[in-house]
Design an enzyme around this catalytic site. Structure first.
Site, PDB file in Angstrom:
ATOM      1  N   ASP A  58       0.853  -1.194   0.000  1.00 29.01           N
ATOM      2  CA  ASP A  58       0.000   0.000   0.000  1.00 29.01           C
ATOM      3  C   ASP A  58       0.884   1.238   0.000  1.00 29.01           C
ATOM      4  O   ASP A  58       1.984   1.230   0.566  1.00 29.01           O
ATOM      5  CB  ASP A  58      -0.905   0.026   1.235  1.00 29.01           C
ATOM      6  CG  ASP A  58      -1.959  -1.071   1.206  1.00 29.01           C
ATOM      7  OD1 ASP A  58      -2.471  -1.366   0.114  1.00 29.01           O
ATOM      8  OD2 ASP A  58      -2.257  -1.628   2.274  1.00 29.01           O
ATOM      9  N   ASP A  90      -7.061  -1.282  -4.742  1.00 26.63           N
ATOM     10  CA  ASP A  90      -8.140  -0.910  -3.817  1.00 26.63           C
ATOM     11  C   ASP A  90      -8.983   0.215  -4.402  1.00 26.63           C
ATOM     12  O   ASP A  90     -10.213   0.214  -4.301  1.00 26.63           O
ATOM     13  CB  ASP A  90      -7.561  -0.449  -2.470  1.00 26.63           C
ATOM     14  CG  ASP A  90      -6.788  -1.532  -1.754  1.00 26.63           C
ATOM     15  OD1 ASP A  90      -7.083  -2.714  -1.965  1.00 26.63           O
ATOM     16  OD2 ASP A  90      -5.875  -1.181  -0.985  1.00 26.63           O
TER      17      ASP A  90
END
Length: 216
Positions: free
Chosen positions: A147, A181
């Site tokens: 991330d 995401d």
């Protein structure tokens, strides 16, 4: 291939951006390192998670394996559904949104399935290496999801009278996430916003009847 071109191009584009950004982060940044892009409200911040989207965790090593297997089964189901929708000529916007969800799910599956095998461990002091001689930091299906997108847009404190969190720090938006995401989130939001447009019911015209009266 008619009807498949645009969804396929969208899927490959999202996967390319997602994986290229993750590879660059893994190979060029140490864990926790960050770059400010637009002041303090858009930051590239390198972190990894063992579980679900937006840094959520799920049940240790066993849970990680179960989640990876679930993701694979889910993406197979989404892929079949996408094929079915294209063949049945569903609304083009809905098909492209499902393609976004498929690409996002596939992007994170690649991390959790292969990254533990092909990368060395990212630490606070050392960058990861690709295909290290000593082997990867984990086994197949036990990789960590990369991330990096962080948007701490609003910072402050809850007022003291606020229930439960009174006086505590407030930060929006706290989770760190990735391109995969984002693709899933945007697609779900668009489906919710345009569901009436995507799923219009066909209006069935009443059958026309002969105006003449048929006598016995």
């Amino acid at each position: 291939m008619k009807g498949y071109s645009k969804p396929l191009i969208l899927i490959l584009s999202v996967l390319a951006v997602d994986q290229l950004s993750k590879f660059w982060i893994k190979l060029n940044m140490t864990l926790g390192q960050e770059y400010k892009i637009f002041g303090d409200w858009f930051i590239i911040h390198f972190t990894e998670n063992n579980g679900m989207a937006f840094g959520l965790e799920f049940g240790g090593e066993t849970g990680k394996l179960a989640l990876s297997l679930f993701r694979i089964i889910a993406v197979i189901g989404i892929g079949y559904g996408l094929h079915y929708m294209i063949k049945r000529k569903y609304h083009r916007g809905f098909i492209l949104n499902v393609a976004l969800i498929f690409a996002g799910a596939m992007g994170n599956i690649i991390d959790s399935t292969f990254y533990g095998v092909i990368f060395s461990e990212s630490t606070w002091f050392e960058k990861a290496r690709l295909f290290p001689a000593e082997g990867g930091y984990s086994s197949l299906l036990h990789g960590k999801v990369v991330d990096m997108l962080y948007f701490p847009i609003i910072k402050g404190n809850f007022p003291t009278w606020f229930p439960i969190w009174g006086g505590e720090d407030f930060l929006f938006f706290r989770p760190v996430f990735n391109v995969a995401d984002s693709a899933i989130t945007v697609a779900v939001a668009l489906i919710l916003l345009y569901q009436k447009h995507y799923f219009k019911e066909e209006v069935v015209e009443p059958a026309s009847y002969n105006s003449e009266v048929v006598e016995d």
